[in-house]
Scaffold this active site. Structure first.
Site, short mmCIF file in Angstrom:
data_model
loop_
_atom_site.label_atom_id
_atom_site.label_comp_id
_atom_site.label_asym_id
_atom_site.label_seq_id
_atom_site.Cartn_x
_atom_site.Cartn_y
_atom_site.Cartn_z
N GLU A 118 0.82 -1.22 0.00
CA GLU A 118 0.00 0.00 0.00
C GLU A 118 0.85 1.27 0.00
O GLU A 118 0.36 2.35 0.34
CB GLU A 118 -0.97 0.01 1.19
CG GLU A 118 -1.92 -1.16 1.29
CD GLU A 118 -2.90 -1.29 0.13
OE1 GLU A 118 -2.87 -0.45 -0.80
OE2 GLU A 118 -3.69 -2.26 0.15
N HIS A 141 -2.80 2.54 8.21
CA HIS A 141 -3.94 1.81 7.65
C HIS A 141 -4.19 0.58 8.51
O HIS A 141 -3.25 -0.05 8.99
CB HIS A 141 -3.63 1.40 6.21
CG HIS A 141 -4.57 0.37 5.66
ND1 HIS A 141 -5.92 0.62 5.49
CD2 HIS A 141 -4.37 -0.91 5.24
CE1 HIS A 141 -6.50 -0.47 4.99
NE2 HIS A 141 -5.58 -1.41 4.83
N HIS A 143 -7.54 -2.51 9.86
CA HIS A 143 -8.84 -3.17 9.62
C HIS A 143 -9.61 -3.30 10.94
O HIS A 143 -9.92 -4.40 11.36
CB HIS A 143 -8.63 -4.57 9.03
CG HIS A 143 -7.79 -4.64 7.79
ND1 HIS A 143 -7.17 -5.80 7.37
CD2 HIS A 143 -7.48 -3.71 6.85
CE1 HIS A 143 -6.51 -5.58 6.24
NE2 HIS A 143 -6.67 -4.32 5.91
N GLU A 171 -17.35 12.97 22.63
CA GLU A 171 -16.17 13.70 22.19
C GLU A 171 -15.77 13.50 20.73
O GLU A 171 -14.81 14.09 20.26
CB GLU A 171 -15.00 13.38 23.13
CG GLU A 171 -15.25 14.08 24.46
CD GLU A 171 -14.27 13.74 25.56
OE1 GLU A 171 -13.21 13.18 25.27
OE2 GLU A 171 -14.60 14.05 26.70
N HIS A 212 -13.22 -2.57 3.60
CA HIS A 212 -11.82 -3.01 3.72
C HIS A 212 -11.20 -2.52 5.04
O HIS A 212 -10.69 -3.34 5.81
CB HIS A 212 -11.01 -2.49 2.52
CG HIS A 212 -9.56 -2.83 2.57
ND1 HIS A 212 -8.83 -3.21 1.46
CD2 HIS A 212 -8.68 -2.85 3.59
CE1 HIS A 212 -7.58 -3.45 1.81
NE2 HIS A 212 -7.46 -3.24 3.11
O1 2HA Z 1 -1.36 -5.77 3.13
O2 2HA Z 1 -3.93 -4.20 4.77
O3 2HA Z 1 -4.55 -3.32 2.37
C1 2HA Z 1 -1.99 -5.24 4.16
C2 2HA Z 1 -3.23 -4.55 3.86
C3 2HA Z 1 -3.59 -4.28 2.47
ZN ZN Z 2 -5.81 -3.39 4.27
#
Ligand code: 2HA
Ligand code: ZN
Length: 273
Positions: A118, A141, A143, A171, A212
């Site tokens: 990414e 990033h 999940h 808040e 995602h």
């Molecule tokens: O490879 O989260 O979006 C790790 C990820 C891809």
């Molecule tokens: Zn990801």
């Protein structure tokens, strides 16, 4: 110059701690998630010989706005679970080459690996955020479970999604007054999703990748982490209550009162006043 152990560098310790926290919160299963941290040349030079490039790795896109800048970035295919016990194999420090097309590896990715798939989204987001906030240093990033769950049962509309999150914790509007940007489901790991993410980052420090995960940006690891953590908390309250009759709610007039009291510049168009 360049002879202190990088494993003891405060920037590396903080980075590793962030990855471990994200893992333990259940946000980053397997190789899910990635972090990039813009480092200052002088802090890198305290630990590494910046004239000794270990490997040159093509970026796959043009990052000329970042020429000469240093980044600490998680590795592709690497597990957040393992970052703490083995940073040298799981993360790397590189500089963007003079032509803006390569990463000059100075340390890390020791098993022959490279930066996260990414990277386009990360570097393009750094470029976008630096234009809005010259002190921005972190893109991450992840999940996070409830945020992702909410993606499947809530409309993926920036105003409505942000409004629901703001309603779930008093808040929230103070922590992310700029709201949450949203991209539809897109193929990940590509330059296209990188360009789309960066476009949203001109306006938002938080960007949901539909079904995602989420991106967060900030001046520090704590700021970027804290933004995602707050969204995740709000999403958890939403998921725990969405199927139950709503008896009480934080009103839009109360959110306005909060934003004004704390002096934050909030998205007025995301409230219904
Ligand atoms: O490879 O989260 O979006 C790790 C990820 C891809
Ligand atoms: Zn990801």
């Amino acid at each position: 110059m360049g002879n202190k152990d990088v494993l003891n560098a405060p920037f590396l310790r903080a980075f590793v701690k962030t990855a471990s926290n994200m893992y333990r919160l259940g946000w980053d299963e397997r190789n899910g998630g990635n972090i990039s941290y813009l480092l200052h040349e002088d802090e890198v030079a305290e630990y590494l010989n910046i004239n000794k490039v270990v490997r040159t790795i093509p970026l796959g896109f043009d990052a000329k706005e970042l020429i000469g800048k240093y980044f600490l970035v998680t590795g592709t295919g690497k597990y957040f679970k393992n970052v703490e016990e083995d940073p040298a194999n799981n993360v790397g420090i590189f500089r963007i080459s003079k032509d803006g097309l390569n990463a000059e590896l100075l340390w890390g990715y020791e098993d022959g690996g490279k930066f996260t798939s990414e990277l386009p989204s990360h570097l393009m987001s750094h470029i976008a955020r630096l234009k809005v906030d010259p002190e921005n240093r972190v893109i991450l990033h992840s999940h996070p479970t409830y945020t992702l769950a909410m993606n499947f049962v809530h409309k993926l509309d920036e105003k409505e999604f942000t409004h629901t999150l703001w309603e779930m914790c008093t808040e929230c509007i103070v922590v992310f007054p700029d709201g949450v940007g949203i991209l539809p489901w897109m193929l990940c790991g590509t330059n296209s999703i990188g360009e789309a993410t960066a476009k949203k980052m001109e306006e938002f420090r938080l960007v949901v990748w539909g079904m995602h995960g989420i991106y967060g940006a900030g001046k520090t690891l704590d700021e970027a982490f804290g933004l995602v953590e707050t969204v995740e908390k709000a999403a958890q309250i939403y998921i725990l209550t969405a199927h139950l009759p709503r008896v009480n709610t934080i009103k839009d007039s109360e959110m306005k009162e909060l934003a004004e009291y704390f002096g934050v510049n909030y998205r007025k168009d995301f409230l219904n006043l």
